[in-house]
Scaffold this motif. Structure first.
Motif, mmCIF file in Angstrom:
data_model
loop_
_atom_site.group_PDB
_atom_site.id
_atom_site.type_symbol
_atom_site.label_atom_id
_atom_site.label_comp_id
_atom_site.label_asym_id
_atom_site.label_seq_id
_atom_site.Cartn_x
_atom_site.Cartn_y
_atom_site.Cartn_z
ATOM 1 N N ASP B 63 0.796 -1.235 0.000
ATOM 2 C CA ASP B 63 0.000 0.000 0.000
ATOM 3 C C ASP B 63 0.830 1.288 0.000
ATOM 4 N N HIS B 64 1.888 1.326 0.804
ATOM 5 C CA HIS B 64 2.608 2.592 0.981
ATOM 6 C C HIS B 64 3.235 3.132 -0.306
ATOM 7 N N ASN B 65 3.816 2.232 -1.076
ATOM 8 C CA ASN B 65 4.610 2.611 -2.241
ATOM 9 C C ASN B 65 3.908 2.549 -3.574
ATOM 10 N N GLY B 112 -5.316 -2.729 -1.149
ATOM 11 C CA GLY B 112 -5.617 -1.398 -0.636
ATOM 12 C C GLY B 112 -4.788 -1.117 0.600
ATOM 13 N N ILE B 113 -5.146 -0.052 1.305
ATOM 14 C CA ILE B 113 -4.436 0.285 2.537
ATOM 15 C C ILE B 113 -4.778 -0.780 3.586
ATOM 16 N N VAL B 114 -3.763 -1.344 4.233
ATOM 17 C CA VAL B 114 -4.002 -2.447 5.183
ATOM 18 C C VAL B 114 -5.167 -2.190 6.125
ATOM 19 N N HIS B 115 -5.266 -0.964 6.621
ATOM 20 C CA HIS B 115 -6.296 -0.683 7.627
ATOM 21 C C HIS B 115 -7.691 -0.521 7.033
ATOM 22 N N VAL B 116 -7.741 -0.431 5.718
ATOM 23 C CA VAL B 116 -9.046 -0.439 5.060
ATOM 24 C C VAL B 116 -9.393 -1.887 4.704
ATOM 25 N N GLY B 133 2.937 -3.659 11.360
ATOM 26 C CA GLY B 133 4.066 -2.745 11.438
ATOM 27 C C GLY B 133 3.678 -1.381 10.927
ATOM 28 N N ASP B 134 2.719 -0.793 11.599
ATOM 29 C CA ASP B 134 2.218 0.508 11.202
ATOM 30 C C ASP B 134 1.433 1.080 12.365
ATOM 31 N N SER B 135 1.748 2.303 12.729
ATOM 32 C CA SER B 135 1.162 2.854 13.957
ATOM 33 C C SER B 135 -0.354 3.047 13.872
ATOM 34 N N HIS B 136 -0.887 3.139 12.660
ATOM 35 C CA HIS B 136 -2.332 3.369 12.557
ATOM 36 C C HIS B 136 -3.169 2.100 12.664
ATOM 37 N N THR B 137 -2.513 1.035 13.117
ATOM 38 C CA THR B 137 -3.216 -0.212 13.403
ATOM 39 C C THR B 137 -4.281 0.012 14.473
ATOM 40 N N GLY B 351 -8.100 10.999 0.997
ATOM 41 C CA GLY B 351 -7.659 9.609 1.019
ATOM 42 C C GLY B 351 -7.044 9.267 2.361
ATOM 43 N N SER B 352 -6.208 8.219 2.411
ATOM 44 C CA SER B 352 -5.496 7.713 3.597
ATOM 45 C C SER B 352 -6.354 6.772 4.434
ATOM 46 N N CYS B 353 -5.690 6.023 5.312
ATOM 47 C CA CYS B 353 -6.419 5.068 6.152
ATOM 48 C C CYS B 353 -7.358 5.754 7.124
ATOM 49 N N THR B 354 -7.245 7.071 7.268
ATOM 50 C CA THR B 354 -8.164 7.804 8.141
ATOM 51 C C THR B 354 -9.502 8.052 7.435
ATOM 52 N N GLY B 413 -4.323 3.266 -2.575
ATOM 53 C CA GLY B 413 -3.023 3.195 -1.906
ATOM 54 C C GLY B 413 -2.894 4.313 -0.894
ATOM 55 N N CYS B 414 -1.737 4.387 -0.255
ATOM 56 C CA CYS B 414 -1.506 5.425 0.766
ATOM 57 C C CYS B 414 -1.299 6.788 0.128
ATOM 58 N N SER B 415 -0.661 6.787 -1.030
ATOM 59 C CA SER B 415 -0.540 7.988 -1.841
ATOM 60 C C SER B 415 0.046 9.168 -1.071
ATOM 61 N N MET B 416 -0.614 10.288 -1.187
ATOM 62 C CA MET B 416 -0.069 11.542 -0.662
ATOM 63 C C MET B 416 -0.104 11.631 0.865
ATOM 64 N N CYS B 417 -0.623 10.613 1.514
ATOM 65 C CA CYS B 417 -0.598 10.624 2.975
ATOM 66 C C CYS B 417 0.825 10.679 3.476
ATOM 67 N N LEU B 418 1.712 9.940 2.841
ATOM 68 C CA LEU B 418 3.111 10.005 3.253
ATOM 69 C C LEU B 418 4.057 10.178 2.083
ATOM 70 N N ALA B 419 3.483 10.306 0.880
ATOM 71 C CA ALA B 419 4.298 10.711 -0.255
ATOM 72 C C ALA B 419 5.507 9.816 -0.507
ATOM 73 N N SER B 435 -5.699 13.116 5.674
ATOM 74 C CA SER B 435 -4.837 12.127 6.316
ATOM 75 C C SER B 435 -4.704 12.427 7.809
ATOM 76 N N ASN B 436 -3.684 11.877 8.433
ATOM 77 C CA ASN B 436 -3.610 11.955 9.890
ATOM 78 C C ASN B 436 -2.381 12.639 10.458
ATOM 79 N N ARG B 437 -1.424 12.969 9.612
ATOM 80 C CA ARG B 437 -0.198 13.586 10.145
ATOM 81 C C ARG B 437 0.170 14.829 9.362
ATOM 82 N N GLY B 441 7.408 17.957 6.414
ATOM 83 C CA GLY B 441 7.872 17.086 5.334
ATOM 84 C C GLY B 441 7.063 15.829 5.106
ATOM 85 N N ARG B 442 6.026 15.639 5.892
ATOM 86 C CA ARG B 442 5.264 14.392 5.791
ATOM 87 C C ARG B 442 4.739 14.144 4.368
ATOM 88 N N GLN B 443 4.155 15.177 3.765
ATOM 89 C CA GLN B 443 3.562 14.973 2.434
ATOM 90 C C GLN B 443 4.487 15.443 1.321
HETATM 91 S S1 SF4 Z 1 -1.110 6.662 7.757
HETATM 92 FE FE1 SF4 Z 1 -0.930 6.993 5.586
HETATM 93 S S2 SF4 Z 1 0.889 5.870 5.082
HETATM 94 FE FE2 SF4 Z 1 0.257 5.077 7.044
HETATM 95 S S3 SF4 Z 1 -1.069 3.340 6.561
HETATM 96 FE FE3 SF4 Z 1 -2.351 5.146 6.730
HETATM 97 S S4 SF4 Z 1 -2.575 5.854 4.644
HETATM 98 FE FE4 SF4 Z 1 -0.819 4.525 4.688
#
Ligand code: SF4
Lengths: 216, 475
Positions: B63-65, B112-116, B133-137, B351-354, B413-419, B435-437, B441-443
Motif C-alpha cells: 500500500d505505501h509505495n 488497498g491500505i491495510v487498515h481499510v 508494522g504501522d502505527s495506525h493499526t 484519502g489515507s487510512c483515516t 493506496g496510501c498515496s499523498m498521505c506520506l508521499a 490524512s492523519n499527520r 515534510g510528511r507529504q
Molecule cells: S497513515 Fe498513511 S501511510 Fe500510514 S497506513 Fe495510513 S494511509 Fe498509509
C-alpha cells in the motif's frame, strides 16, 4: 543483538519537543529492504539544506549550520539529549536503525512515544527517561561545556555527568536483562512454545472462528 | 472489586504468560503486513531458519509505495516507475509466496491500505488482537479489538512465535456526549480530542472512546476516530461492540459463518467495559461544542475550529510550547495571516487510512457535486482506500461527480498521505488533507499539511481556501 552494559560518550542537545519519526528518518529512505545504512540520512531534513534521495552520496550535500549534530563539537555524539515525547509518530523501526547507524547509543528525554521507546530496546539502544529538571540541567551543562561526556551504566541504572553527579533512571527488568545480555527476544519466547500451544488449544475450544483456515 | 474495562478483558483473553517483572506474552490473532516494515522481518526469519508459527493468521497487501495513476497501475508491479519502490513491492510478493502468506497483490481488486482492507474483508473481528508494522493499526480498535502498531523486530517476533512481548497499558476513557452538529464528522471529533489532550496526552494508555456521539457513529466513523488515537499518543484506541459493529462484520468474506457466527456474536456481547469499571483517566467532551476542525501547524495537536484565529507563539506561556509554535509558524509560512481563511491552498488530498472509505468519499462527493474546483488550485486528488472501495464508489457514480468537479480519481493506496510514491507536495505548498499527520515534510519536502475531514477538504477544494463547509453548502 549487541549487548549494552556501560557507555561513555559525547552528548549533544537536540532542543526540540515532539521530535517525530518523520524527522528522524524521512519516508523516502524507508524504501530500503535492509536494516543498515540509514545513518547518513538521520534527521535528513534538519541536517541538510536540500531534499535527500535514497542511495544518494551525502558527503557533498549542503549542511544546515544551525543543526546541532552538524557542529564540529558534536561530531562524535553517542548520547542524544532530547525534549518531551521524543519519537512520536510512526512505528518505523528505521528510526532507531538510523540513530544506531549514526552512532547514537543512548537517548535521554523527559518522555518518549511508546512504539519508538519499545523499538529502541530491540536494537540495543537505550532510551532513558529523566525528570524534566534533570534533563534541563544536562542541557545547560552540555551547552556550556565543550567535549561534555555522559556515562550510562545500565546495570546500576545511572547517568553520570563529568562532575560526578549521578541521576538514576527506571527500566523494566525484562528489557534490562535482554539488553545487558544482548538476548534475542524470539529465542526466549520460543522457549515458551508449550505454553503458546496450550493457549491455542484452549482458545480454539471457546473461539474456533479465530482459527478457521483462510481459503480465499 | 470493580469491573473490567474492555481493554482489560481483551488483555486477559490473550494472555499466554504473565511474567513477574510486569511484561507478558500476548497471543496475536491477526497480523497485517505491508511492504515497508516487513522485508527486514522476513529476512530475519530466513537468517534464523524459522517459519511462521501460524501462516493463516497473516494477511498482506502492498500500500505505501504503490503508484496511484491508472497508467502506472496497468501493468502491476512492472508498472512501478521508481526502481526502489518496485524492489520493495516485489520483495513483499516474494516473501508471501515463499512463506505461503495470503497476499492481495497490486493487481488484486482487494488490494488497498491495510487498515481499510482488514475490516473490509472481515479479517479484523471483534475480540481479536491485531498487530501490524504501522502505527495506525489502532484503527481496528473500532471493532472492539485490541489493535496496535509494532516495529519490524516485533513483526518478526509475531511471525515466529504468534506472540508479542507486551506490557499492560493504563485505561483512559474519552467520552463524547451529545449530538454532533451538521457536517461535524468523526474526523472533527478526533481532532478536537487531540486538541484537548495533546499529542502525548494518551501516551501509555489504551483509550476507549465512548459516549452517545461515538455510539452514533458508523463503523467508518469509528475507524476514523480509532485511527488517530496514535496521534494522541495512545497506541490503542477502542470502541465497544454493539449492533453497528455486528451488522458491519456480518457476511464479510472472512467473517465466521453459520453456527460459528452465532457463537461469535454471543461471545462479542461481552466486549464492552463493565458499568463499574474504573478508568485511570476520564476526559469528557460535549459534542455540541465541536465545530469543523483544521490543523494550522506541524503537529496534530495544533488544531483549531474553522472560525478561530490562528494561535500566536508569543501568547504561549510555556517556553517549550512557545518555541514549537514559533517553529511551526515559520515552517507553515503563517506570517501576516490571522485566520485559516487567509491561507491560499495549492492542493487537496482526499484519502489515507483515516478517510478513504466509502462513507468518506460520499461525504466529499456530496459537497463537490455540481460545483467546480477553484482555478487557483494546482491539484485535487481522491484516492480510494481499496480496490473494492473504488469499485463501490464507481458503482454509485462518485468518480463522475469528482472528475466533473475537477478532482482526479485515482487507484487505491496510501498515496499523498506520506508521499512515498509520486504523489506529493512541492516545497511551501499548502494542502488540505484528510490524512492523519501534518508533520514537517510528511507529504513532501517543505510541504505544508492541514488536516481536515473529507467534507471540509471538499469545501476547501471548491473555495481554494478553508471555509466552513456549512457555509459553502448553503450557497
Ligand atoms: S497513515 Fe498513511 S501511510 Fe500510514 S497506513 Fe495510513 S494511509 Fe498509509
Amino acid at each position: 543483538m549487541r549487548p549494552f552494559t556501560v557507555h561513555t560518550g559525547i552528548a549533544a542537545p537536540l532542543d526540540l519537543a515532539n521530535v517525530d519519526t518523520d524527522m528522524i528518518i524521512p519516508k523516502q529512505f524507508l524504501k530500503s529492504i535492509k536494516r543498515t545504512g540509514f545513518g547518513k540520512n538521520l534527521f535528513d531534513e534538519l541536517r541538510y539544506e536540500d531534499e535527500g534521495q535514497p542511495d544518494q552520496e551525502c558527503t557533498g550535500r549542503p549542511l544546515r549550520q544551525d543543526f546541532v549534530l552538524n557542529q564540529p563539537r558534536y561530531q562524535r555524539t553517542s548520547v542524544l539529549l532530547a525534549r518531551q515525547n521524543f519519537g512520536c509518530g510512526s512505528s518505523r523501526e528505521h528510526a532507531p536503525w538510523a540513530l544506531d547507524d549514526f552512532g547514537i547509543r543512548v537517548i535521554i528525554a523527559p518522555s518518549f512515544a511508546d512504539i519508538f521507546y519499545n523499538n529502541c530496546f530491540k536494537n540495543g539502544l537505550l532510551p532513558i527517561v529523566l525528570h524534566e529538571e534533570e534533563v534541563d540541567q544536562l542541557f545547560r551543562e552540555v551547552n556550556s561545556t565543550e567535549g561534555y561526556q555522559l556515562t550510562v551504566d545500565l546495570e546500576a541504572q545511572t547517568v553520570t555527568t563529568p562532575s560526578g553527579t549521578s541521576f538514576s533512571f527506571l527500566v523494566d527488568t525484562f528489557r534490562k536483562h535482554c539488553l545487558l545480555k544482548g538476548l534475542d527476544d524470539i529465542g526466549l519466547t520460543l522457549e515458551e512454545a508449550d505454553r503458546i500451544r496450550a493457549y491455542e488449544e484452549k482458545r480454539q475450544q471457546t473461539a474456533p472462528w479465530l482459527f478457521a483456515p483462510r481459503s480465499l | 472489586m470493580s469491573g473490567k474495562t474492555l481493554y482489560d478483558k481483551l488483555w486477559d483473553a490473550h494472555l499466554v504468560q504473565q511474567r513477574d517483572d510486569g511484561s507478558a506474552l500476548l497471543y496475536i490473532d491477526l497480523q497485517l503486513l505491508h511492504e515497508v516494515t516487513s522485508p527486514q522481518a522476513f529476512e530475519g526469519l530466513r537468517l534464523a531458519g524459522r517459519k511462521p508459527w501460524r501462516v493463516s493468521s497473516n494477511l498482506a497487501t502492498p500500500d505505501h509505495n504503490v503508484p496511484t495513476t491508472v497508467l502506472e497501475r496497468k501493468s502491476g508491479v512492472d508498472g512501478i516507475a521508481d526502481p526502489v519502490s518496485k524492489i520493495q513491492v516485489t520483495t513483499l510478493d516474494d516473501n508471501c509466496n515463499e512463506f505461503g502468506i495470503t497476499e492481495f497483490n497490486m493487481t488484486d481488486i482487494r488490494q488497498g491500505i491495510v487498515h481499510v482492507v482488514g475490516p473490509e474483508q472481515g479479517a479484523t473481528l471483534p475480540g481479536m488482537t491485531v498487530v501490524c508494522g504501522d502505527s495506525h493499526t489502532s484503527t481496528h480498535g473500532a471493532f472492539g479489538a485490541l489493535a496496535h502498531g509494532i516495529g519490524t523486530s516485533e513483526v518478526e517476533h509475531v511471525l515466529a512465535t504468534q506472540c508479542l512481548v507486551a506490557k499492560k497499558m493504563r485505561n483512559m476513557l474519552v467520552r463524547v456526549d451529545g449530538q454532533l452538529n451538521p457536517y461535524v464528522t468523526a474526523k472533527d471529533v478526533v481532532l478536537a480530542i487531540i486538541g484537548k489532550i495533546g499529542t502525548a496526552g494518551g501516551t501509555g494508555f489504551a483509550i476507549e472512546f465512548g459516549g452517545s456521539a461515538i455510539q452514533s457513529l458508523s463503523m467508518e466513523g469509528r475507524m476514523t476516530v480509532c485511527n488517530m488515537a496514535i496521534e494522541a499518543g495512545a497506541r490503542v484506541g477502542l470502541i465497544a461492540v454493539d449492533q453497528t459493529t455486528i451488522d458491519y462484520v456480518k457476511d464479510r468474506p472472512y467473517a465466521p459463518k453459520g453456527e460459528q457466527w452465532d457463537m461469535a456474536v454471543a461471545a462479542w456481547q461481552d466486549l464492552v467495559s463493565d458499568a463499574d469499571a474504573e478508568f485511570d483517566e476520564v476526559v469528557v467532551l460535549k459534542a455540541e461544542d465541536i465545530k469543523p476542525q483544521v490543523t494550522w501547524g506541524t503537529s496534530p495537536e495544533m488544531v483549531i475550529a474553522i472560525d478561530q484565529p490562528i494561535p500566536k507563539a508569543e501568547d504561549q506561556t510555556d517556553p517549550v510550547k512557545r518555541e514549537s509554535y514559533a517553529r511551526a509558524w515559520k515552517y507553515m509560512g503563517l506570517e501576516g495571516k490571522e485566520t485559516l481563511g487567509d491561507i491560499v491552498l495549492d492542493r487537496v488530498f482526499i484519502g489515507s487510512c483515516t478517510n478513504s472509505r466509502i462513507e468518506d468519499l460520499r461525504a466529499a462527493a456530496e459537497v463537490v457535486k455540481g460545483r467546480k474546483v477553484a482555478s487557483t488550485l494546482k491539484q485535487a486528488i481522491v484516492v480510494p482506500g481499496s480496490g473494492l472501495v473504488k469499485a463501490q464508489a464507481e458503482q454509485e457514480g462518485l468518480d463522475k461527480i469528482f472528475t466533473e468537479a475537477g478532482l482526479e480519481w485515482r487507484e487505491p493506496g496510501c498515496s499523498m498521505c506520506l508521499a512515498m510514491n509520486a504523489d506529493k507536495l512541492g516545497q511551501g505548498e499548502h494542502c488540505a488533507s484528510t490524512s492523519n499527520r501534518n508533520f514537517e515534510g510528511r507529504q513532501g519536502f517543505g510541504g505544508r499539511t492541514h488536516l481536515v475531514s473529507p467534507a471540509m477538504a471538499a469545501a476547501a477544494a471548491i473555495a481554494g481556501r478553508f471555509v466552513d463547509v456549512n457555509d459553502l453548502v448553503k450557497q
